[in-house]
Write a protein that holds these residues in place. Sequence first.
Motif, PDB file in Angstrom:
ATOM      1  N   ARG A 111     -20.385 -10.211  -8.105  1.00 29.30           N
ATOM      2  CA  ARG A 111     -20.370  -9.365  -6.907  1.00 29.30           C
ATOM      3  C   ARG A 111     -19.138  -8.470  -6.902  1.00 29.30           C
ATOM      4  NH1 ARG A 111     -22.358  -5.907  -3.766  1.00 29.30           N
ATOM      5  NH2 ARG A 111     -21.720  -6.004  -1.607  1.00 29.30           N
ATOM      6  N   TRP A 112     -17.969  -9.013  -7.270  1.00 31.34           N
ATOM      7  CA  TRP A 112     -16.758  -8.197  -7.319  1.00 31.34           C
ATOM      8  C   TRP A 112     -16.882  -7.104  -8.374  1.00 31.34           C
ATOM      9  CZ3 TRP A 112     -13.357  -7.415  -3.782  1.00 31.34           C
ATOM     10  CH2 TRP A 112     -13.130  -8.391  -2.811  1.00 31.34           C
ATOM     11  N   GLN A 113     -17.483  -7.407  -9.500  1.00 30.57           N
ATOM     12  CA  GLN A 113     -17.682  -6.382 -10.530  1.00 30.57           C
ATOM     13  C   GLN A 113     -18.577  -5.268 -10.000  1.00 30.57           C
ATOM     14  OE1 GLN A 113     -19.131  -8.715 -13.846  1.00 30.57           O
ATOM     15  NE2 GLN A 113     -17.068  -9.073 -14.629  1.00 30.57           N
ATOM     16  N   GLU A 114     -19.621  -5.630  -9.261  1.00 30.82           N
ATOM     17  CA  GLU A 114     -20.495  -4.615  -8.658  1.00 30.82           C
ATOM     18  C   GLU A 114     -19.711  -3.730  -7.691  1.00 30.82           C
ATOM     19  OE1 GLU A 114     -23.609  -6.820  -6.790  1.00 30.82           O
ATOM     20  OE2 GLU A 114     -24.529  -7.422  -8.688  1.00 30.82           O
ATOM     21  N   LEU A 115     -18.871  -4.350  -6.877  1.00 36.49           N
ATOM     22  CA  LEU A 115     -18.081  -3.579  -5.913  1.00 36.49           C
ATOM     23  C   LEU A 115     -17.105  -2.637  -6.613  1.00 36.49           C
ATOM     24  CD1 LEU A 115     -17.337  -6.342  -3.256  1.00 36.49           C
ATOM     25  CD2 LEU A 115     -18.910  -4.407  -3.036  1.00 36.49           C
ATOM     26  N   PHE A 116     -16.434  -3.117  -7.663  1.00 40.25           N
ATOM     27  CA  PHE A 116     -15.490  -2.271  -8.395  1.00 40.25           C
ATOM     28  C   PHE A 116     -16.185  -1.112  -9.099  1.00 40.25           C
ATOM     29  CE2 PHE A 116     -12.495  -6.086  -8.590  1.00 40.25           C
ATOM     30  CZ  PHE A 116     -11.683  -5.595  -7.581  1.00 40.25           C
ATOM     31  N   GLN A 117     -17.452  -1.269  -9.415  1.00 40.00           N
ATOM     32  CA  GLN A 117     -18.207  -0.208 -10.089  1.00 40.00           C
ATOM     33  C   GLN A 117     -18.939   0.695  -9.096  1.00 40.00           C
ATOM     34  OE1 GLN A 117     -20.626  -2.405 -12.872  1.00 40.00           O
ATOM     35  NE2 GLN A 117     -18.886  -2.876 -14.183  1.00 40.00           N
ATOM     36  N   SER A 118     -18.846   0.397  -7.819  1.00 35.52           N
ATOM     37  CA  SER A 118     -19.510   1.195  -6.797  1.00 35.52           C
ATOM     38  C   SER A 118     -18.654   2.413  -6.444  1.00 35.52           C
ATOM     39  CB  SER A 118     -19.754   0.335  -5.549  1.00 35.52           C
ATOM     40  OG  SER A 118     -18.521   0.074  -4.892  1.00 35.52           O
ATOM     41  N   ASP A 119     -19.013   3.085  -5.352  1.00 32.80           N
ATOM     42  CA  ASP A 119     -18.255   4.260  -4.927  1.00 32.80           C
ATOM     43  C   ASP A 119     -17.078   3.911  -4.023  1.00 32.80           C
ATOM     44  OD1 ASP A 119     -19.663   3.536  -2.644  1.00 32.80           O
ATOM     45  OD2 ASP A 119     -20.296   5.576  -2.158  1.00 32.80           O
ATOM     46  N   LEU A 120     -16.730   2.625  -3.929  1.00 36.15           N
ATOM     47  CA  LEU A 120     -15.617   2.217  -3.083  1.00 36.15           C
ATOM     48  C   LEU A 120     -14.276   2.586  -3.701  1.00 36.15           C
ATOM     49  CD1 LEU A 120     -16.775  -1.358  -2.016  1.00 36.15           C
ATOM     50  CD2 LEU A 120     -16.654   0.678  -0.555  1.00 36.15           C
ATOM     51  N   CYS A 121     -13.366   3.023  -2.849  1.00 36.13           N
ATOM     52  CA  CYS A 121     -11.977   3.245  -3.233  1.00 36.13           C
ATOM     53  C   CYS A 121     -11.190   2.038  -2.723  1.00 36.13           C
ATOM     54  CB  CYS A 121     -11.460   4.527  -2.589  1.00 36.13           C
ATOM     55  SG  CYS A 121      -9.691   4.774  -2.794  1.00 36.13           S
ATOM     56  N   PHE A 122     -10.509   1.340  -3.623  1.00 35.99           N
ATOM     57  CA  PHE A 122      -9.708   0.180  -3.240  1.00 35.99           C
ATOM     58  C   PHE A 122      -8.248   0.594  -3.118  1.00 35.99           C
ATOM     59  CE2 PHE A 122     -13.478  -1.909  -4.642  1.00 35.99           C
ATOM     60  CZ  PHE A 122     -13.523  -3.110  -3.955  1.00 35.99           C
ATOM     61  N   LEU A 123      -7.634   0.214  -2.005  1.00 42.88           N
ATOM     62  CA  LEU A 123      -6.222   0.476  -1.757  1.00 42.88           C
ATOM     63  C   LEU A 123      -5.516  -0.869  -1.691  1.00 42.88           C
ATOM     64  CD1 LEU A 123      -6.905   3.016   1.083  1.00 42.88           C
ATOM     65  CD2 LEU A 123      -6.223   3.578  -1.238  1.00 42.88           C
ATOM     66  N   LEU A 124      -4.384  -0.969  -2.362  1.00 44.79           N
ATOM     67  CA  LEU A 124      -3.701  -2.239  -2.540  1.00 44.79           C
ATOM     68  C   LEU A 124      -2.285  -2.177  -1.988  1.00 44.79           C
ATOM     69  CD1 LEU A 124      -3.694  -5.032  -4.120  1.00 44.79           C
ATOM     70  CD2 LEU A 124      -2.728  -3.725  -6.011  1.00 44.79           C
ATOM     71  N   ALA A 125      -1.883  -3.241  -1.289  1.00 48.75           N
ATOM     72  CA  ALA A 125      -0.494  -3.418  -0.875  1.00 48.75           C
ATOM     73  C   ALA A 125       0.054  -4.573  -1.698  1.00 48.75           C
ATOM     74  CB  ALA A 125      -0.414  -3.736   0.614  1.00 48.75           C
ATOM     75  N   GLU A 126       1.150  -4.314  -2.398  1.00 51.82           N
ATOM     76  CA  GLU A 126       1.688  -5.323  -3.317  1.00 51.82           C
ATOM     77  C   GLU A 126       3.147  -5.612  -2.991  1.00 51.82           C
ATOM     78  OE1 GLU A 126       2.022  -6.004  -8.137  1.00 51.82           O
ATOM     79  OE2 GLU A 126       1.759  -3.997  -7.366  1.00 51.82           O
ATOM     80  N   ASP A 127       3.505  -6.871  -3.055  1.00 48.48           N
ATOM     81  CA  ASP A 127       4.901  -7.290  -2.955  1.00 48.48           C
ATOM     82  C   ASP A 127       5.416  -7.365  -4.387  1.00 48.48           C
ATOM     83  OD1 ASP A 127       7.337  -8.580  -2.776  1.00 48.48           O
ATOM     84  OD2 ASP A 127       6.645 -10.052  -1.298  1.00 48.48           O
ATOM     85  N   ILE A 128       6.103  -6.328  -4.823  1.00 52.33           N
ATOM     86  CA  ILE A 128       6.520  -6.273  -6.228  1.00 52.33           C
ATOM     87  C   ILE A 128       7.613  -7.285  -6.537  1.00 52.33           C
ATOM     88  CG2 ILE A 128       5.764  -3.912  -6.648  1.00 52.33           C
ATOM     89  CD1 ILE A 128       8.633  -2.996  -6.216  1.00 52.33           C
ATOM     90  N   ARG A 129       8.367  -7.691  -5.521  1.00 53.15           N
ATOM     91  CA  ARG A 129       9.401  -8.715  -5.757  1.00 53.15           C
ATOM     92  C   ARG A 129       8.765 -10.059  -6.119  1.00 53.15           C
ATOM     93  NH1 ARG A 129      11.841  -8.137  -0.025  1.00 53.15           N
ATOM     94  NH2 ARG A 129       9.612  -8.211   0.181  1.00 53.15           N
ATOM     95  N   GLN A 130       7.627 -10.356  -5.509  1.00 54.11           N
ATOM     96  CA  GLN A 130       6.948 -11.631  -5.748  1.00 54.11           C
ATOM     97  C   GLN A 130       5.786 -11.493  -6.726  1.00 54.11           C
ATOM     98  OE1 GLN A 130       7.931 -14.539  -4.293  1.00 54.11           O
ATOM     99  NE2 GLN A 130       9.608 -13.436  -3.326  1.00 54.11           N
TER     100      GLN A 130
END
Length: 117
Positions: free
Chosen positions: A8-27
């Motif tokens: 299901r996640w692979q389907e979502l990543f291959q869809s027209d969705l744009c994913f925006l990520l917030a990352e804690d680079i220290r951790q």
Amino acid sequence: MGRGTQQRWQELFQSDLCFLLAEDIRQSQIAGFTSINPKGYLHSMFVHPQYQHRGIASILLRKAEEYARNCRAVSVHSEVSITARPFFEKHGYITEKEQTVDVNGIEMTNFLMYKRI
């Protein structure tokens, strides 16, 4: 198809969705993410419990709205849980309707909400 499977996640990543990520680079840890399509459908919003109440969801939502606006969407709409409803109302979203959905055999209430952008 069950929810949350690798397929299901692979389907979502291959869809027209744009994913925006917030990352804690220290951790080296994902603090949260959201996904939205060019028509303004906000598909997901997640903030890791360790990072909640720090404004991360608000930043992700603003960036998702900006993406939709740049794609010429006229509104952002989403199916929002009871728990998330106050957050979206605080950010100017209006409830269009309450609905009952089936999640793996369990009936749950959510709300179709939208905001003109």
